[in-house]
Design an enzyme around this catalytic site. Structure first.
Site, PDB file in Angstrom:
ATOM      1  N   GLN A 121      -0.937  -5.469 -17.794  1.00 42.68           N
ATOM      2  CA  GLN A 121      -0.210  -6.427 -16.991  1.00 42.68           C
ATOM      3  C   GLN A 121      -0.822  -7.772 -17.089  1.00 42.68           C
ATOM      4  OE1 GLN A 121      -0.337  -4.869 -12.699  1.00 42.68           O
ATOM      5  NE2 GLN A 121       1.278  -3.046 -13.492  1.00 42.68           N
TER       6      GLN A 121
ATOM      7  N   HIS B 206      -3.206  -4.760 -12.191  1.00 46.01           N
ATOM      8  CA  HIS B 206      -3.458  -5.255 -10.823  1.00 46.01           C
ATOM      9  C   HIS B 206      -4.679  -6.568 -11.161  1.00 46.01           C
ATOM     10  CE1 HIS B 206      -2.316  -1.479  -8.545  1.00 46.01           C
ATOM     11  NE2 HIS B 206      -1.532  -2.088  -9.513  1.00 46.01           N
TER      12      HIS B 206
ATOM     13  N   GLU C 148       4.024  -5.574   0.432  1.00 46.19           N
ATOM     14  CA  GLU C 148       4.036  -6.443   1.744  1.00 46.19           C
ATOM     15  C   GLU C 148       4.012  -8.187   1.437  1.00 46.19           C
ATOM     16  OE1 GLU C 148       0.544  -3.618   3.628  1.00 46.19           O
ATOM     17  OE2 GLU C 148       0.002  -5.319   3.307  1.00 46.19           O
TER      18      GLU C 148
ATOM     19  N   TYR D 264      -6.827  -6.541   5.267  1.00 42.13           N
ATOM     20  CA  TYR D 264      -5.373  -6.138   5.327  1.00 42.13           C
ATOM     21  C   TYR D 264      -5.054  -4.746   4.863  1.00 42.13           C
ATOM     22  CZ  TYR D 264      -4.722 -10.736   6.839  1.00 42.13           C
ATOM     23  OH  TYR D 264      -4.940 -11.917   7.528  1.00 42.13           O
TER      24      TYR D 264
ATOM     25  N   TYR E 221       2.073   7.526  -6.269  1.00 39.91           N
ATOM     26  CA  TYR E 221       2.832   7.774  -7.000  1.00 39.91           C
ATOM     27  C   TYR E 221       3.168   9.247  -7.096  1.00 39.91           C
ATOM     28  CZ  TYR E 221       2.921   2.895  -8.290  1.00 39.91           C
ATOM     29  OH  TYR E 221       2.946   1.385  -8.305  1.00 39.91           O
TER      30      TYR E 221
END
Length: 392
Positions: A97, A161, A259, A269, A280
């Protein structure tokens, strides 16, 4: 689904500074598609196509656009035409990513030509997220005065990520997010940049208002001085609302639990201790959906929509959308429009263009009040949402 009001920042000046910019010169490749929404009739036209996994777009003061491509290229778009790659971009690690991610313009860009990039970089056989400052040449063909401001402190071979978009406060300081890098417990490690919102000055130094700048965290743990908040899984969208100076992020959950948060200094958080999603595999994660010491999101999605970016609508073209949140979504190939009440709580959601244009990676409100979207993929496009032609 709501938290206490977010930390109030100094007024973000970039949006206001660009309001006087000329409108882009638009020559759509095809007739714009018409859509009826709950509160407005809109049309969506293609400004440019043929982009290679575009990730971020900004409007330049002359009305042209600057776009990042995940593989490491930075380009401008004028009159629907893509430039050659801008020279001088630092070496980017294209891994999973990761790649060349966000581009953000300094509030004084019109005179300084300063911009900021977030990107994946390689080090010691692993990969991590870095933030770079540079100056765009007057002819738009190259970067100069390139300086790395920040590099995360722990690299890994994982390819997921990385985050990471940038929001610039009026004082020029940078807020940006980094995901947990596929190692979820890192989001709770106060000595790790992963799973955090970070805050640095434009020269890479630490702002005086950061919660851990001067000492230990209240429970005895010492947080890194760059850390603003922790417990974030993968924040890929971040914006400062110029109307109330609130910092907003949108972040990917696991299977469910995407979120919107309003990160405040020193707050946690929750990821992976609390979450509205599951692994998953279907296995529960953490202790549930709430626990003492962890903040609740402003809003969440279950099932996930895979949010790619967030912006707040302020503009003359769609007054009926004033103050709405706009969230780009990859999974369901849509733009989510979220209405808020006077307290800031989200009270309704409308899903626009589902399946019409492919995966939506970025969303940005342009100075003229139109809305820009970038589609994901090896033939990505820059799209513009505008008020429908009343003659049609």
């Amino acid at each position: 689904m709501k938290t206490t009001p977010g930390y109030l920042l100094k007024s973000a000046g970039l949006a206001a500074a660009l309001l006087s910019a000329p409108s882009p010169s638009l020559a759509f490749a095809q007739e714009p598609a018409q859509f009826s929404t709950e509160k407005a009739s809109v049309q969506v036209g293609t400004i440019a196509s043929g982009l290679d996994n575009p990730w971020s777009v900004e409007v330049l003061p002359d009305g042209s656009f600057i776009v990042t491509e995940l593989g490491g290229t930075l380009r401008t778009i004028r009159d629907g035409k893509l430039s050659e790659p801008i020279a001088g971009v630092p070496e980017v690690a294209r891994q999973g990513q990761g790649g060349l991610l966000d581009v953000a313009l300094d509030p004084g860009f019109a005179t300084s030509r300063t911009l900021f990039l977030s990107m994946a970089v390689a080090e010691g056989g692993g990969y991590g997220t870095a933030i770079v400052r540079a100056v765009l040449a007057e002819d738009g063909k190259s970067l100069a005065e390139v300086k790395e401001l920040f590099r995360m402190n722990r690299f890994t071979g994982k390819g997921q990520h990385f985050g990471s978009r940038i929001a610039i406060a009026a004082d020029g300081s940078l807020f940006f997010g980094i995901g947990d890098r596929g190692e979820r417990d890192r989001a709770q490690d106060m000595r790790d940049h992963a799973g955090a919102i970070l805050h640095i000055n434009a020269d890479g130094s630490i702002p005086s208002g950061n919660p851990y700048k001067d000492g230990p965290y209240k429970d005895g743990k010492t947080g890194l001085p760059e850390i603003w908040s922790k417990g974030h899984r993968n924040p890929q969208g971040i914006v400062i609302d110029p109307a109330n100076n609130q910092l907003l992020t949108v972040e990917h959950g696991a299977r469910g639990g995407d979120e919107i948060n309003t990160p405040q200094p020193g707050r946690n958080y929750g990821w992976p201790v609390i979450t509205y999603g599951k692994d998953y595999s279907g296995v529960e994660i953490g202790v549930g959906q709430a626990a003492d010491g962890y903040e609740q999101p402003l809003y969440y999605w279950d099932p996930s929509i895979a949010p790619g970016a967030i912006d707040v609508y302020h503009g003359a073209m769609f007054p009926q959308w004033e103050g709405n949140l706009l969230v780009a979504a990859l999974k369901y190939q849509l733009l989510a429009r979220l209405e808020r009440d006077d307290s800031g709580a989200v009270v309704s959601e409308e899903r626009l263009f589902e399946g019409e244009f492919g995966r939506i990676r970025d969303v940005k409100v342009a100075p003229d009040g139109s809305i820009l979207m970038l589609t994901d993929g090896d033939d990505g496009a820059l799209l513009r949402i505008s008020a429908a032609d009343k003659k049609s």
